[in-house]
Design a protein around this motif. Structure first.
Motif, PDB file in Angstrom:
ATOM      1  N   VAL A 120       0.877  -1.233   0.066  1.00  0.00           N
ATOM      2  CA  VAL A 120       0.060  -0.153   0.082  1.00  0.00           C
ATOM      3  C   VAL A 120       0.853   1.193   0.025  1.00  0.00           C
ATOM      4  O   VAL A 120       1.853   1.320   0.777  1.00  0.00           O
ATOM      5  CB  VAL A 120      -0.922  -0.041   1.279  1.00  0.00           C
ATOM      6  N   VAL A 121       0.575   2.107  -0.935  1.00  0.00           N
ATOM      7  CA  VAL A 121       1.448   3.452  -1.000  1.00  0.00           C
ATOM      8  C   VAL A 121       0.781   3.941   0.396  1.00  0.00           C
ATOM      9  O   VAL A 121      -0.228   4.560   0.419  1.00  0.00           O
ATOM     10  CB  VAL A 121       1.128   4.244  -2.153  1.00  0.00           C
ATOM     11  N   THR A 122       1.901   4.465   0.898  1.00  0.00           N
ATOM     12  CA  THR A 122       1.537   5.039   2.341  1.00  0.00           C
ATOM     13  C   THR A 122       2.284   6.505   2.593  1.00  0.00           C
ATOM     14  O   THR A 122       3.597   6.407   2.281  1.00  0.00           O
ATOM     15  CB  THR A 122       1.722   4.308   3.585  1.00  0.00           C
ATOM     16  N   ILE A 123       1.388   7.380   2.978  1.00  0.00           N
ATOM     17  CA  ILE A 123       2.168   8.720   3.443  1.00  0.00           C
ATOM     18  C   ILE A 123       1.763   8.928   4.973  1.00  0.00           C
ATOM     19  O   ILE A 123       0.613   8.630   5.494  1.00  0.00           O
ATOM     20  CB  ILE A 123       1.629   9.851   2.776  1.00  0.00           C
ATOM     21  N   LEU A 124       2.871   9.144   5.835  1.00  0.00           N
ATOM     22  CA  LEU A 124       2.528   9.610   7.232  1.00  0.00           C
ATOM     23  C   LEU A 124       2.345  11.086   7.232  1.00  0.00           C
ATOM     24  O   LEU A 124       3.061  11.876   6.777  1.00  0.00           O
ATOM     25  CB  LEU A 124       3.969   9.531   7.800  1.00  0.00           C
ATOM     26  N   VAL A 125       1.162  11.550   7.844  1.00  0.00           N
ATOM     27  CA  VAL A 125       0.751  12.563   8.034  1.00  0.00           C
ATOM     28  C   VAL A 125       0.562  13.356   9.385  1.00  0.00           C
ATOM     29  O   VAL A 125       0.011  12.555  10.147  1.00  0.00           O
ATOM     30  CB  VAL A 125      -0.653  12.796   7.422  1.00  0.00           C
ATOM     31  N   ARG A 135       2.838  22.121  19.976  1.00  0.00           N
ATOM     32  CA  ARG A 135       3.425  20.978  19.215  1.00  0.00           C
ATOM     33  C   ARG A 135       4.251  20.041  20.301  1.00  0.00           C
ATOM     34  O   ARG A 135       4.758  20.655  21.059  1.00  0.00           O
ATOM     35  CB  ARG A 135       4.462  21.776  18.327  1.00  0.00           C
ATOM     36  N   GLU A 136       4.101  18.729  20.030  1.00  0.00           N
ATOM     37  CA  GLU A 136       4.716  17.777  20.634  1.00  0.00           C
ATOM     38  C   GLU A 136       5.557  16.787  20.023  1.00  0.00           C
ATOM     39  O   GLU A 136       6.323  16.305  20.627  1.00  0.00           O
ATOM     40  CB  GLU A 136       3.708  17.042  21.655  1.00  0.00           C
ATOM     41  N   VAL A 137       5.465  17.042  18.513  1.00  0.00           N
ATOM     42  CA  VAL A 137       6.337  16.139  18.011  1.00  0.00           C
ATOM     43  C   VAL A 137       6.805  16.898  16.875  1.00  0.00           C
ATOM     44  O   VAL A 137       6.056  17.893  16.126  1.00  0.00           O
ATOM     45  CB  VAL A 137       5.426  15.086  17.164  1.00  0.00           C
ATOM     46  N   SER A 138       8.045  17.023  16.683  1.00  0.00           N
ATOM     47  CA  SER A 138       8.830  17.798  15.624  1.00  0.00           C
ATOM     48  C   SER A 138       8.773  17.194  14.363  1.00  0.00           C
ATOM     49  O   SER A 138       8.339  16.284  14.116  1.00  0.00           O
ATOM     50  CB  SER A 138      10.350  18.006  16.144  1.00  0.00           C
ATOM     51  N   ILE A 139       9.174  17.994  13.380  1.00  0.00           N
ATOM     52  CA  ILE A 139       9.151  17.600  12.055  1.00  0.00           C
ATOM     53  C   ILE A 139      10.124  16.725  11.918  1.00  0.00           C
ATOM     54  O   ILE A 139       9.842  15.924  11.082  1.00  0.00           O
ATOM     55  CB  ILE A 139       9.277  19.030  11.043  1.00  0.00           C
ATOM     56  N   ALA A 140      11.173  16.918  12.489  1.00  0.00           N
ATOM     57  CA  ALA A 140      12.393  15.926  11.879  1.00  0.00           C
ATOM     58  C   ALA A 140      11.806  14.617  12.808  1.00  0.00           C
ATOM     59  O   ALA A 140      12.269  13.518  11.960  1.00  0.00           O
ATOM     60  CB  ALA A 140      13.578  16.456  12.906  1.00  0.00           C
ATOM     61  N   GLU A 141      11.221  14.412  13.679  1.00  0.00           N
ATOM     62  CA  GLU A 141      10.659  13.091  14.122  1.00  0.00           C
ATOM     63  C   GLU A 141       9.784  12.538  13.173  1.00  0.00           C
ATOM     64  O   GLU A 141       9.802  11.195  12.901  1.00  0.00           O
ATOM     65  CB  GLU A 141      10.095  13.260  15.649  1.00  0.00           C
ATOM     66  N   SER A 144      12.034  11.440  10.235  1.00  0.00           N
ATOM     67  CA  SER A 144      12.951  10.310  10.399  1.00  0.00           C
ATOM     68  C   SER A 144      12.170   8.872  10.456  1.00  0.00           C
ATOM     69  O   SER A 144      12.435   7.907   9.968  1.00  0.00           O
ATOM     70  CB  SER A 144      13.923  10.718  11.641  1.00  0.00           C
ATOM     71  N   LEU A 145      10.901   9.113  11.059  1.00  0.00           N
ATOM     72  CA  LEU A 145      10.103   7.780  11.139  1.00  0.00           C
ATOM     73  C   LEU A 145       9.567   7.464   9.732  1.00  0.00           C
ATOM     74  O   LEU A 145       9.779   6.260   9.433  1.00  0.00           O
ATOM     75  CB  LEU A 145       8.788   7.847  12.099  1.00  0.00           C
ATOM     76  N   ALA A 146       9.249   8.363   8.827  1.00  0.00           N
ATOM     77  CA  ALA A 146       8.859   8.045   7.534  1.00  0.00           C
ATOM     78  C   ALA A 146       9.946   7.526   6.909  1.00  0.00           C
ATOM     79  O   ALA A 146       9.739   6.518   6.316  1.00  0.00           O
ATOM     80  CB  ALA A 146       8.374   9.460   6.981  1.00  0.00           C
ATOM     81  N   GLU A 147      11.102   8.092   6.718  1.00  0.00           N
ATOM     82  CA  GLU A 147      12.217   7.372   6.211  1.00  0.00           C
ATOM     83  C   GLU A 147      12.600   5.926   6.668  1.00  0.00           C
ATOM     84  O   GLU A 147      12.921   5.185   5.738  1.00  0.00           O
ATOM     85  CB  GLU A 147      13.293   8.311   6.495  1.00  0.00           C
ATOM     86  N   ALA A 148      12.780   5.996   8.096  1.00  0.00           N
ATOM     87  CA  ALA A 148      12.813   4.684   8.440  1.00  0.00           C
ATOM     88  C   ALA A 148      11.710   3.348   7.912  1.00  0.00           C
ATOM     89  O   ALA A 148      12.167   2.342   7.784  1.00  0.00           O
ATOM     90  CB  ALA A 148      12.903   4.667  10.050  1.00  0.00           C
ATOM     91  N   GLN A 149      10.629   3.991   7.900  1.00  0.00           N
ATOM     92  CA  GLN A 149       9.680   2.895   7.154  1.00  0.00           C
ATOM     93  C   GLN A 149       9.459   3.040   5.886  1.00  0.00           C
ATOM     94  O   GLN A 149       8.490   2.393   5.325  1.00  0.00           O
ATOM     95  CB  GLN A 149       8.241   3.335   8.028  1.00  0.00           C
ATOM     96  N   GLY A 150       9.974   3.843   5.200  1.00  0.00           N
ATOM     97  CA  GLY A 150       9.644   3.941   3.651  1.00  0.00           C
ATOM     98  C   GLY A 150       8.553   4.540   3.125  1.00  0.00           C
ATOM     99  O   GLY A 150       7.768   4.150   2.169  1.00  0.00           O
TER     100      GLY A 150
END
Ligand code: GDP
Ligand code: MG
Length: 184
Positions: A120-125, A135-141, A144-150
């Motif tokens: 499934v083509v997936t985008i983390l949003v 804000r509690e979650v940074s853009i970098a976080e 980095s999760l998206a990159e790790a999971q493709g």
């Protein structure tokens, strides 16, 4: 032949895309913003449709994105397998102002991969980017999760419309690209 060209022009694509993520991250409002340009400031989990079809034009072709909303099922931490069946795209949504919803992403990704019968083509949003002070979650976080999971990654705001269409279109475009490579 002209006739063949006409046929190609009217060729239809239908992509099933699912919205996944914790309760109240803004899934229903992302769909409302994308499909109807509406926003509900006090939406309840009961608000929403089973799915909504939105036309996307790409490469001279009309693509129907059939976008599914959980409409509250996720409150019980379980979404039925029927929801995921046949999905070719997914928006995995968290709320940048609630870390807990980001921590849940792994579980949702696992559920998505378990129930879907293809890649499934997936985008983390990361939704609610307008809530800068909370804000509690940074853009970098997120990145980095998206990159790790493709996964693709974008921060959005259903409230101020930022990146909403772009997030859906990224998924539609990638599905279309994969599909047209296979055909050729
Ligand atoms: P769902 O349970 O994931 O479908 O979440 P909803 O779409 O019902 O949204 C939950 C709450 O968050 C509602 O009160 C929305 O008005 C609010 N909300 C959704 N998107 C945004 C956003 O981008 N920014 C802000 N500030 N609030 C949002
Ligand atoms: Mg909802």
């Amino acid at each position: 032949m002209d006739f063949v060209t006409e046929e190609e022009k009217t060729e239809d694509y239908l992509f099933k895309i699912v919205l996944v993520g914790d309760s109240a991250v803004g899934k229903s409002n992302l769909l409302a913003r994308f499909a109807r340009d509406e926003f509900y400031p006090n939406s309840k989990s009961t608000i929403g449709v089973e799915f909504q079809t939105q036309k996307v034009h790409l490469d001279g072709k009309e693509i129907k994105a059939q976008i599914w909303d959980t409409a509250g099922q996720e409150r019980f931490r379980a979404v039925t397998s029927a929801y995921y069946r046949g999905a070719v795209g997914a928006l995995l949504v968290y709320d940048i102002s609630r870390r807990q919803t980001f921590d849940s992403i792994g579980r949702w990704l696992n559920e998505l991969q378990t129930h879907s019968d293809m890649n499934v083509v997936t985008i983390l949003v990361g939704n609610k980017s307008d809530l800068r002070d909370a804000r509690e979650v940074s853009i970098a976080e997120g990145k980095s999760l998206a990159e790790a999971q493709g996964l693709f990654f974008m921060e959005t705001s259903a409230l101020d419309s930022s990146n909403v269409a772009a997030a859906f279109q990224t998924v539609v475009k990638e599905i279309y690209n994969i599909l047209s490579k296979k055909v050729m």
